[in-house]
Design a protein around this motif. Structure first.
Motif, mmCIF file in Angstrom:
data_model
loop_
_atom_site.group_PDB
_atom_site.id
_atom_site.type_symbol
_atom_site.label_atom_id
_atom_site.label_comp_id
_atom_site.label_asym_id
_atom_site.label_seq_id
_atom_site.Cartn_x
_atom_site.Cartn_y
_atom_site.Cartn_z
ATOM 1 N N GLU A 1 10.201 -9.754 19.583
ATOM 2 C CA GLU A 1 8.922 -9.111 19.275
ATOM 3 C C GLU A 1 9.101 -8.200 18.065
ATOM 4 O OE1 GLU A 1 4.816 -8.411 20.358
ATOM 5 O OE2 GLU A 1 6.246 -9.559 21.573
ATOM 6 N N TYR A 2 8.112 -8.225 17.180
ATOM 7 C CA TYR A 2 8.160 -7.384 15.980
ATOM 8 C C TYR A 2 8.112 -5.897 16.331
ATOM 9 C CZ TYR A 2 6.464 -4.831 11.889
ATOM 10 O OH TYR A 2 6.314 -3.905 10.885
ATOM 11 N N ASP A 3 8.893 -5.095 15.604
ATOM 12 C CA ASP A 3 8.646 -3.660 15.489
ATOM 13 C C ASP A 3 8.972 -3.273 14.051
ATOM 14 O OD1 ASP A 3 11.417 -2.559 15.224
ATOM 15 O OD2 ASP A 3 11.644 -3.276 17.279
ATOM 16 N N HIS A 4 8.632 -2.051 13.674
ATOM 17 C CA HIS A 4 8.711 -1.670 12.263
ATOM 18 C C HIS A 4 10.140 -1.658 11.711
ATOM 19 C CE1 HIS A 4 4.509 -1.100 12.086
ATOM 20 N NE2 HIS A 4 4.446 0.100 12.636
ATOM 21 N N SER B 1 0.507 -2.156 11.208
ATOM 22 C CA SER B 1 -0.018 -0.987 11.925
ATOM 23 C C SER B 1 -1.520 -1.119 12.151
ATOM 24 C CB SER B 1 0.269 0.300 11.138
ATOM 25 O OG SER B 1 1.657 0.544 11.064
#
Length: 236
Positions: free
Chosen positions: A11-14, A48
């Motif tokens: 899963e994507y995160d920053h 975002s």
């Protein structure tokens, strides 16, 4: 998380924003030669603001080599859709797209949504077999290439829950894959048909395009089917 041949689906995160920007900057040829330069800041700002439900990345070590975003489909009730899918050009043919699309189908099942949709452009028909193998049907429409996947509602059906304890929705799918629009015409209706087979046991499920629901279930033990003699609207 899925891992295959050193490719990991996460899963994507920053913390992955810089690697995502690098992926987009080498993927221009996938999108008609787009020369736009993405920066880490661009990615963080964009994601975002995104209203996606899930954003999956394919990783090869620390390198992002695939991207797949899944959101709620606003044009039709009761569906999620894959609104953006990309694989780095130098990683095409390594089944990364399949891994990402399968993860979206699995997530739709987990969330209890009945359907997963996607669009592709006319020049990307080489991807159609991948989508069909993952359970999508190409809708007969002139203005766009729209595909629908009804496997989530089938797998989550109380009637078929026990069946899918022994049958894999992907590996045991016996559907014939052809690069053309789908649909069987029947009494004015259009039917999409799934066939699964394992250990000499077969399951057939028909879906109606108009109702977006199950019309027929056939197993070795029973057949349950609804029929309407003529497809004629009461009004409108």
């Amino acid at each position: 998380m899925q891992v295959k041949d050193n490719i990991e689906i996460i899963e994507y995160d920053h913390s992955y924003a810089k690697a995502v920007s690098e992926m987009w900057n080498v993927s221009g040829e996938n999108w008609g030669g787009d020369a736009a330069i993405e920066t880490e800041t661009d990615v963080i700002e964009k994601e975002s603001k995104s209203t996606h439900i899930n954003l999956y990345l394919a990783l090869d070590g620390e390198k992002v080599v695939g991207y797949c975003k899944m959101s709620e489909y606003r044009q039709d009730k009761g569906a999620l859709y894959i609104d953006l899918l990309n694989v780095r050009p130098d990683y095409l043919g390594k089944k990364i797209g399949k891994m990402l699309v399968k993860r979206c189908v699995e997530r739709t099942i987990e969330l209890g949504w009945p359907r997963l949709d996607l669009y592709t452009w006319d020049g990307n028909l080489k991807a159609v077999p991948l989508y069909k193998k993952c359970g999508f049907f190409w809708e007969d429409r002139d203005n766009t290439t729209h595909l629908m996947n009804f496997i989530p509602q089938i797998v989550n059906s109380e009637l078929l829950a026990e069946v899918f304890e022994n049958i894999d929705w992907y590996d045991d799918n016996k559907r014939i894959i052809e690069v053309k629009q789908d649909g069987i015409k029947e009494n004015g209706f259009e039917i999409y048909q799934y066939i699964w087979e394992k250990d000499n046991k077969k399951v057939i499920v028909d879906i109606t395009k108009r109702g977006r629901g199950i019309k027929k279930v056939e197993t070795d033990e029973y057949i349950i089917e609804t029929n309407i003699e003529k497809c004629k609207l009461i009004c409108g």
